[in-house]
Design a protein around this motif. Structure first.
Motif: not given
Length: 238
Positions: A122-124, A171, A200
């Motif tokens: 995930r990008r975060d 999600h 994302e």
């Protein structure tokens, strides 16, 4: 498909993320190269609360003659799982979450002669849940094996150049629905089994050493450069 992944976080982080009050897992250390056949962490819901435990990766149906069949059931295609004898019952009654913070896939090079391992996150860089199914198999001697499989779906635009399948990543708001035992009709779950949004996620190359299942070190997840260095070019190595 999904054949390798990472869960390089602490047990405390997992307990907070999934609201786990107590665990029976005796010990957990960060895993940088989770492989088929290993015991993996999974979350189920007992109707009241989430529980964290271990399952063997590779689903073994109750009717199997040997646990070796699990190696052929590492993944379950979301489009056909409801019609497969091994996955019909688990899809209705035995769903779980497989926590991860990244997974690996091998991308063919431009010449089609080699493959470059890629890590998708995930990008975060947060923990995410892969949709899983679990089952219990009883051996002739009475011992039991609790095992699981990871659901897969069509690739998103990030994954398409890398592989033609990807794990179903849920999600966070949908995790409770996936674990809800009162939902037993597959059609009520199909909306969850979609490719995760490409924007994302992020993919980056990692060292070939990750291909060795015995290599489970922090350097498995370190990004590498695919660009030739000036020194390599001078030496004619590129």
């Amino acid at each position: 498909m999904c054949g390798r992944y990472t869960i390089a976080v602490t047990l405390e982080e997992l307990m907070i993320r999934y609201m786990i009050g107590a665990v029976t897992v005796p010990y957990h250390q960060p895993k940088y190269n989770v492989a088929p056949g290993q015991m993996v962490l999974a979350i189920v819901n007992d109707g009241k609360q989430n529980r964290l435990g271990e399952l063997k990766w590779g689903l073994i149906p109750p009717w199997a003659d040997s646990p070796k069949v699990g190696y052929m059931m590492l993944n379950a295609r979301s489009e056909t799982a409801a019609a497969k004898p091994a996955f019909q019952t688990p899809l209705r009654r035995k769903r779980c979450l497989i926590p991860a913070d990244g997974f690996y896939e091998w991308k063919k090079d431009a010449a089609g002669k080699g493959k470059q391992p890629m890590r998708i996150v995930r990008r975060d860089r947060s923990i995410f849940s892969m949709a899983g199914l679990y089952e219990t198999w009883t051996a002739p001697d009475g011992t039991t094996v609790n095992s699981c499989t990871i659901m897969t779906t069509a690739p998103n635009t990030l994954m398409a150049p890398i592989h033609d399948r990807m794990p179903v990543i849920l999600h966070q708001d949908d995790e409770r629905l996936w674990l809800d035992r009162s939902i037993q009709e597959p059609q009520e779950l199909y909306q969850l089994l979609q490719p995760f949004p490409a924007d994302e996620l992020e993919a980056y190359p990692v060292a070939a050493a990750v291909g060795n299942v015995r290599h489970d070190e922090p350097n498995c997840i370190e990004p590498i450069s695919l660009e030739p260095s000036p020194q390599d070019e001078q030496l004619g190595l590129w």
